[in-house]
Scaffold this motif. Structure first.
Motif, PDB file in Angstrom:
ATOM      1  N   GLU A 197      55.829  38.766  43.297  1.00  0.00           N
ATOM      2  CA  GLU A 197      55.068  39.229  44.452  1.00  0.00           C
ATOM      3  C   GLU A 197      54.676  40.695  44.276  1.00  0.00           C
ATOM      4  OE1 GLU A 197      55.973  38.818  49.097  1.00  0.00           O
ATOM      5  OE2 GLU A 197      57.350  40.208  48.095  1.00  0.00           O
TER       6      GLU A 197
ATOM      7  N   ASP B 239      46.900  46.657  47.104  1.00  0.00           N
ATOM      8  CA  ASP B 239      47.658  46.017  46.028  1.00  0.00           C
ATOM      9  C   ASP B 239      47.831  46.932  44.825  1.00  0.00           C
ATOM     10  OD1 ASP B 239      48.087  43.600  47.353  1.00  0.00           O
ATOM     11  OD2 ASP B 239      46.174  42.766  46.661  1.00  0.00           O
TER      12      ASP B 239
ATOM     13  N   SER C  94      52.970  35.500  33.797  1.00  0.00           N
ATOM     14  CA  SER C  94      52.521  35.273  35.163  1.00  0.00           C
ATOM     15  C   SER C  94      51.652  34.028  35.284  1.00  0.00           C
ATOM     16  CB  SER C  94      51.720  36.493  35.653  1.00  0.00           C
ATOM     17  OG  SER C  94      51.137  36.267  36.905  1.00  0.00           O
ATOM     18  N   LEU C  95      50.868  33.752  34.253  1.00  0.00           N
ATOM     19  CA  LEU C  95      49.857  32.704  34.355  1.00  0.00           C
ATOM     20  C   LEU C  95      50.161  31.452  33.550  1.00  0.00           C
ATOM     21  CD1 LEU C  95      46.836  35.109  33.848  1.00  0.00           C
ATOM     22  CD2 LEU C  95      47.578  34.145  36.029  1.00  0.00           C
TER      23      LEU C  95
ATOM     24  N   ARG D  30      36.123  41.453  35.914  1.00  0.00           N
ATOM     25  CA  ARG D  30      35.366  40.875  37.026  1.00  0.00           C
ATOM     26  C   ARG D  30      33.859  40.981  36.836  1.00  0.00           C
ATOM     27  NH1 ARG D  30      39.471  43.348  40.330  1.00  0.00           N
ATOM     28  NH2 ARG D  30      40.515  41.822  41.679  1.00  0.00           N
TER      29      ARG D  30
ATOM     30  N   THR E 128      41.302  35.032  36.841  1.00  0.00           N
ATOM     31  CA  THR E 128      42.663  35.066  37.369  1.00  0.00           C
ATOM     32  C   THR E 128      42.677  36.035  38.548  1.00  0.00           C
ATOM     33  OG1 THR E 128      43.377  36.911  35.971  1.00  0.00           O
ATOM     34  CG2 THR E 128      43.520  34.683  35.035  1.00  0.00           C
ATOM     35  N   ASP E 129      43.870  36.527  38.902  1.00  0.00           N
ATOM     36  CA  ASP E 129      43.901  37.555  39.936  1.00  0.00           C
ATOM     37  C   ASP E 129      43.688  38.947  39.339  1.00  0.00           C
ATOM     38  OD1 ASP E 129      46.325  37.579  38.666  1.00  0.00           O
ATOM     39  OD2 ASP E 129      47.543  37.329  40.472  1.00  0.00           O
TER      40      ASP E 129
ATOM     41  N   ASP F 108      43.717  42.167  38.519  1.00  0.00           N
ATOM     42  CA  ASP F 108      44.500  43.400  38.534  1.00  0.00           C
ATOM     43  C   ASP F 108      45.998  43.169  38.661  1.00  0.00           C
ATOM     44  OD1 ASP F 108      42.158  45.237  38.759  1.00  0.00           O
ATOM     45  OD2 ASP F 108      41.922  44.251  40.689  1.00  0.00           O
ATOM     46  N   LEU F 109      46.432  41.988  39.075  1.00  0.00           N
ATOM     47  CA  LEU F 109      47.801  41.817  39.548  1.00  0.00           C
ATOM     48  C   LEU F 109      48.699  41.000  38.630  1.00  0.00           C
ATOM     49  CD1 LEU F 109      46.910  41.085  43.283  1.00  0.00           C
ATOM     50  CD2 LEU F 109      47.183  43.300  42.144  1.00  0.00           C
ATOM     51  N   SER F 110      48.117  40.225  37.738  1.00  0.00           N
ATOM     52  CA  SER F 110      48.926  39.314  36.929  1.00  0.00           C
ATOM     53  C   SER F 110      49.869  40.052  35.990  1.00  0.00           C
ATOM     54  CB  SER F 110      48.030  38.368  36.134  1.00  0.00           C
ATOM     55  OG  SER F 110      47.143  39.082  35.306  1.00  0.00           O
TER      56      SER F 110
ATOM     57  N   LYS G  36      52.950  41.250  37.897  1.00  0.00           N
ATOM     58  CA  LYS G  36      53.771  40.084  38.230  1.00  0.00           C
ATOM     59  C   LYS G  36      54.542  39.594  37.002  1.00  0.00           C
ATOM     60  CE  LYS G  36      50.890  38.266  42.006  1.00  0.00           C
ATOM     61  NZ  LYS G  36      50.035  37.136  42.452  1.00  0.00           N
TER      62      LYS G  36
END
Length: 538
Positions: A27, A36, A155-156, A316, A334-335, A337-339, A342
């Protein structure tokens, strides 16, 4: 899940923090402003350091008292002076890390001081050690340093139901990495890595800024002066460019307001102009992506990519998706900036829980012998896709070699680098052996110099490589030219190299560990005191 460790994506332009929550999931921990991510910018004001959005805004009107993009200088001598105090890239990064952790700890009931920090896959020994030192300056216990694409895969990819070959296309704010890996629950095997440490979204910003400036100069009729030479003008333009770049992904054109000396103009830039100005940058990423696939296929004939995952905020941009599709790929968003943060949290919690046979950042016996540190966890982890352990097989990001001497065409001598191991060789490496010879008669000492590959491809040229460390074997009996010297190179799973040089007749031996940085231990302690004593806020 207690979230005993933070995963930190220390980015060139933005950073993020994550942990494993009570639902056993990775998270993101939001910043104090509710975002974020946090801009990786530091601004110095009246004895304190401001980190993040306010710092970024402050640079617009006062560019002399703050800095951005410091990650590009990690592991190099790049002193910065603010308010009469000198800061290293490591200490500035330490301030960013300190503020990130302070803000993250305000969100929880307990104070966490352990962290895993991510680095670009193409970072070498100095940059990795510099990142670790930045964490130490922030008062953190660094339980691991992990490559960003591996973190993204954790993460992925490790929660998938089947074994897949994944290509990570990671275009961040300041660096670009590509990594081919095989992932399944509890296992990640790196096949090949490639990248460019000075290619990222900031370069798209600079290219768009140049378009704006050129149009401004022409429209305003400015002669004999380049507004780009004015730091305050450039900071304002670059600040505007970042937001307008995002607009150009949705609109056909956007307007900039440019003010310089007595000139005040509105400059319209179209999406086509932006795409044209940055086409060479996108092309570089596609070429590197194809190159890493070719390298992977050389190592594993018949290898096929199952997924290409887009990671990093700059991925992006529509032009990235379009260029990759034109090259025959099917990129999956994917997400962004965040993977990475995580994945760092997943790796860190796996270490703390005893689910990792030996951490990526660990050296010593465990690095060469996985049985030396067996995992202690026996509980299935949701964040590991139901696996009980996490095994990572890494690959070397850059070749490592030694300086040798040979005869040249004029009858003299020339120095060159002979590589003992090469980029993308599997890790760990245990006692890779090479025999060399003394360069002259009656030689009683041998100076050994350990180098790391400096560019994207190997080169024998001394100037094209980076000196890691050097020392001398002394006290040998006088020997004829060409007498044997044995070289044994071992490299940990993180890429930290240890070289042993031995002269077999005398038994004289020298051990060099290339776990080095620009900073000496006492300088790290001084940086820790500096960062610890400076109040930070966001």
């Amino acid at each position: 899940m207690s979230g005993d460790v933070f995963g930190i994506d220390l980015g060139t332009t933005y950073s993020a923090v994550a942990k494993i929550n009570d639902l056993d999931q990775a998270e993101i921990i939001k910043s104090q402003s509710g975002e974020d991510t946090t801009p990786s910018v530091v601004y110095f004001d009246s004895g304190s350091a401001i980190v993040g959005g306010e710092a970024k805004s402050s640079l617009v009107t006062d560019s002399d008292n703050g800095c951005a993009l410091i990650k590009r200088h990690m592991g190099t001598e790049f002193p910065q002076s603010f308010g009469g105090q000198t800061y290293t890239p490591e200490s500035i990064s330490g301030l960013i890390l300190k503020e990130l952790v302070q803000a993250a700890n305000q969100e929880g009931d307990s104070k966490v001081a352990k962290a895993v920090i991510t680095v670009p896959a193409y970072f070498g020994v100095k940059e990795k050690e510099a990142t670790k030192q930045a964490g130490e300056m922030a008062g953190l216990e660094i339980v691991g340093i992990i490559a960003e694409p591996i973190a993204a895969a954790l993460s992925l990819g490790v929660r998938g139901e089947k074994r897949e070959t994944i290509l990570i296309y990671d275009l961040g704010g300041g660096t670009f990495d590509t990594t081919v890996m095989i992932a399944e629950p509890g296992n990640v095997e790196v096949v090949a890595v490639d990248g460019n440490r000075v290619l990222g979204g900031a370069d798209w910003d600079a290219a768009l800024a140049r378009v704006v400036i050129d149009k401004f100069v022409a429209q305003a009729g400015i002669a004999d002066v380049d507004p780009a030479d004015d730091p305050d003008f450039m900071v304002e333009i670059l600040q505007d460019v970042e937001s307008k770049k995002k607009l150009l992904t949705r609109k056909q054109d956007t307007t900039f307001r440019c003010r310089f000396e007595s000139h005040d103009e509105k400059i319209v830039v179209t999406r086509d102009e932006f795409v044209s100005a940055t086409a060479h940058l996108v092309k570089q990423t596609v070429e590197i992506t194809q190159r890493v696939i070719d390298t992977a296929k050389q190592k594993s004939p018949g290898l096929a990519i199952d997924k290409l995952l887009l990671v990093g905020g700059s991925s992006r941009m529509p032009m990235v998706d379009e260029a990759l599709r034109a090259a025959g790929f099917d990129p999956i968003p994917t997400d962004f900036d965040l993977s990475v943060a995580k994945g760092a949290a997943i790796y860190g919690q796996a270490i703390v829980d005893g689910a990792v046979p030996f951490p990526v950042g660990e050296t010593g016996s465990a690095a060469g012998d996985p049985q030396a540190a067996a995992p202690t966890n026996t509980e299935a982890k949701y964040f590991l896709g139901g696996a009980t352990t996490l095994n990572i097989k890494n690959a070397l990001s850059r070749g490592i070699g030694v300086e040798f001497v040979r005869g040249d065409s004029s009858g003299g001598f020339e120095e060159y680098i002979g590589f003992l191991v090469h980029a993308n060789d599997p890790l760990p490496v245990v006692d890779a052996k090479l025999e060399a010879g003394t360069a002259s008669d009656n030689q009683t000492g041998v100076r050994v110099k350990l180098y790391e590959q400096g560019g994207e491809v190997e080169s024998e040229s001394i100037s094209a490589n980076s000196l890691l460390t050097e020392a001398e074997i002394t006290g040998m009996p006088p020997m004829p030219r060409g007498s044997t010297i044995e070289l044994l190179l071992s490299i940990s799973n993180e890429g930290i190299a240890t070289l042993r040089a031995r002269e077999p007749i005398s038994g004289r031996e020298l051990t060099l560990e290339a776990k080095i940085s620009v900073l000496k231990p006492e300088e790290v302690e001084a940086g820790k005191a500096l960062v610890g004593g400076l109040m930070t806020r966001s």
